[in-house]
Design an enzyme around this catalytic site. Sequence first.
Site, PDB file in Angstrom:
ATOM      1  N   LYS A   1      51.342 -80.083 -55.146  1.00 46.10           N
ATOM      2  CA  LYS A   1      51.339 -80.560 -56.531  1.00 46.10           C
ATOM      3  C   LYS A   1      52.244 -79.675 -57.372  1.00 46.10           C
ATOM      4  O   LYS A   1      52.465 -78.500 -57.044  1.00 46.10           O
ATOM      5  CB  LYS A   1      49.919 -80.541 -57.087  1.00 46.10           C
ATOM      6  CG  LYS A   1      48.956 -81.479 -56.370  1.00 46.10           C
ATOM      7  CD  LYS A   1      47.560 -81.407 -56.974  1.00 46.10           C
ATOM      8  CE  LYS A   1      46.610 -82.356 -56.246  1.00 46.10           C
ATOM      9  NZ  LYS A   1      45.233 -82.292 -56.806  1.00 46.10           N
TER      10      LYS A   1
ATOM     11  N   HIS B   1      55.066 -91.745 -35.632  1.00 38.96           N
ATOM     12  CA  HIS B   1      54.716 -92.600 -34.497  1.00 38.96           C
ATOM     13  C   HIS B   1      53.752 -93.685 -34.945  1.00 38.96           C
ATOM     14  O   HIS B   1      52.832 -93.433 -35.727  1.00 38.96           O
ATOM     15  CB  HIS B   1      54.062 -91.784 -33.373  1.00 38.96           C
ATOM     16  CG  HIS B   1      55.042 -91.069 -32.499  1.00 38.96           C
ATOM     17  ND1 HIS B   1      55.711 -91.687 -31.460  1.00 38.96           N
ATOM     18  CD2 HIS B   1      55.477 -89.794 -32.512  1.00 38.96           C
ATOM     19  CE1 HIS B   1      56.503 -90.810 -30.864  1.00 38.96           C
ATOM     20  NE2 HIS B   1      56.387 -89.652 -31.480  1.00 38.96           N
TER      21      HIS B   1
ATOM     22  N   ALA C   1      54.850 -71.339 -49.954  1.00 43.19           N
ATOM     23  CA  ALA C   1      54.556 -71.193 -48.524  1.00 43.19           C
ATOM     24  C   ALA C   1      53.272 -71.932 -48.155  1.00 43.19           C
ATOM     25  O   ALA C   1      52.303 -71.948 -48.910  1.00 43.19           O
ATOM     26  CB  ALA C   1      54.424 -69.715 -48.171  1.00 43.19           C
TER      27      ALA C   1
ATOM     28  N   ARG D   1      54.488 -86.155 -51.289  1.00 41.88           N
ATOM     29  CA  ARG D   1      55.074 -86.982 -52.352  1.00 41.88           C
ATOM     30  C   ARG D   1      56.329 -86.295 -52.878  1.00 41.88           C
ATOM     31  O   ARG D   1      56.444 -85.065 -52.818  1.00 41.88           O
ATOM     32  CB  ARG D   1      54.084 -87.182 -53.496  1.00 41.88           C
ATOM     33  CG  ARG D   1      52.849 -87.996 -53.111  1.00 41.88           C
ATOM     34  CD  ARG D   1      51.965 -88.218 -54.314  1.00 41.88           C
ATOM     35  NE  ARG D   1      50.782 -89.000 -53.970  1.00 41.88           N
ATOM     36  CZ  ARG D   1      49.842 -89.348 -54.828  1.00 41.88           C
ATOM     37  NH1 ARG D   1      49.931 -88.954 -56.096  1.00 41.88           N
ATOM     38  NH2 ARG D   1      48.808 -90.067 -54.432  1.00 41.88           N
TER      39      ARG D   1
END
Length: 209
Positions: free
Chosen positions: A189, A122, A169, A175
């Site tokens: 990461k 949004h 989890a 990214r």
Amino acid sequence: MSIKDKIKENKALKRLTIWLLMPRNQARPRLWVRLLLNPFKHKRGKHTTICRSVRNDLLPFRNFSIGSNSTVEDYATLNNGVGDVYIGNNTRIGIGSVIIGPVTVGNDVRFAQNVVCSGLNHGYQDVTTPIWKQPVTTSEIIIGDETWIGSNSVVVAGVTIGKHSVIAAGSVVTRSIPDYCVAGGNPAKIIKQYNPATQTWEKPIQVAL
């Protein structure tokens, strides 16, 4: 000019069309849309199960398809209101998971419970207008073949997760993750990556700054 273009250009006609498709302030389409339009527009492969409690916020003006031998488990949500949703073959979407397009999920993928993949954001920049009234932006999420995404993970708009990767989890994937990786954390990461030269899963090399 096509009927679709005429509807887009005429605000009153556009509002009426949307109202006919779904109730005001709701994402779920009307019953007649689910029964009479979607089965002809959307594609479902053989031996695929979408459980009865799944929330199908699927509209006929966007694409939705799911391949063969796939399952969408109970209490999941599928939403193509602002972007197409494609799910491959032999893929399982876990209990309570949410997919908001544009999202493409490959073959042999596993979502654990309560995974959220949303290709939607949004706008918020106009401080004089409530956020929900501001225009949305979209960026496609791509989940590669054979990938496993752990429970309670979030994948944000624009991210690609490569083939045969594992997301731990509770991760927040902000990214893109390459093929053959294990990633986790907030933000996620890379923890390990498969090295085809040594045929082992190795920790990434830390580069000193």
